[in-house]
Motif scaffolding. Structure first.
Motif, mmCIF file in Angstrom:
data_model
loop_
_atom_site.group_PDB
_atom_site.id
_atom_site.type_symbol
_atom_site.label_atom_id
_atom_site.label_comp_id
_atom_site.label_asym_id
_atom_site.label_seq_id
_atom_site.Cartn_x
_atom_site.Cartn_y
_atom_site.Cartn_z
ATOM 1 N N THR A 1 -13.754 -37.636 57.533
ATOM 2 C CA THR A 1 -12.494 -38.251 57.871
ATOM 3 C C THR A 1 -11.443 -37.427 57.103
ATOM 4 O O THR A 1 -10.496 -37.186 57.553
ATOM 5 N N VAL A 2 -11.869 -37.398 55.783
ATOM 6 C CA VAL A 2 -10.764 -36.666 54.901
ATOM 7 C C VAL A 2 -10.697 -35.269 55.352
ATOM 8 O O VAL A 2 -9.571 -34.817 55.564
ATOM 9 N N VAL A 3 -11.713 -34.593 56.013
ATOM 10 C CA VAL A 3 -11.727 -33.077 56.269
ATOM 11 C C VAL A 3 -10.580 -33.147 57.338
ATOM 12 O O VAL A 3 -10.033 -32.337 57.804
ATOM 13 N N ALA A 4 -10.816 -34.041 58.453
ATOM 14 C CA ALA A 4 -9.919 -34.459 59.522
ATOM 15 C C ALA A 4 -8.694 -34.511 59.204
ATOM 16 O O ALA A 4 -7.565 -33.856 59.877
ATOM 17 N N GLU A 5 -8.422 -35.303 58.273
ATOM 18 C CA GLU A 5 -6.958 -35.519 57.846
ATOM 19 C C GLU A 5 -6.150 -34.405 57.254
ATOM 20 O O GLU A 5 -5.153 -34.068 57.305
ATOM 21 N N LYS A 6 -6.969 -33.736 56.475
ATOM 22 C CA LYS A 6 -6.374 -32.534 55.893
ATOM 23 C C LYS A 6 -6.347 -31.241 56.450
ATOM 24 O O LYS A 6 -5.609 -30.474 56.158
#
Length: 75
Positions: A1-6
């Motif tokens: 999720t964090v990778v997607a957001e960033k």
């Protein structure tokens, strides 16, 4: 999720076998941003060696490395 957001990539598109630089265009600065966001969401995560993280190439390697360094439940 964090990778997607960033990165702006849809979370369902990101797989653990994807290479951070070659597949996702994640540079060293973006890695630091991702790590900071993960630490916000997982405050129990101990400090990780940036050099060790820098040697990891795929999303799965990063996830495995972080999971291996989480404190044991109840610790």
């Amino acid at each position: 999720t964090v990778v997607a957001e960033k990165t702006g990539y849809p979370a369902e598109m990101i797989t653990q076998s994807m290479e951070l630089e070659a597949d996702l265009g994640i540079d060293s600065i973006k890695r630091v941003e991702i790590l900071a966001a993960v630490r916000e969401r997982a405050p129990g995560l101990p400090d990780l060696d940036p050099a060790a993280l820098g040697a990891l190439r795929t999303v799965g390697q990063i996830v495995d490395h972080m999971l291996a360094h989480l404190p044991a439940p109840g610790a």
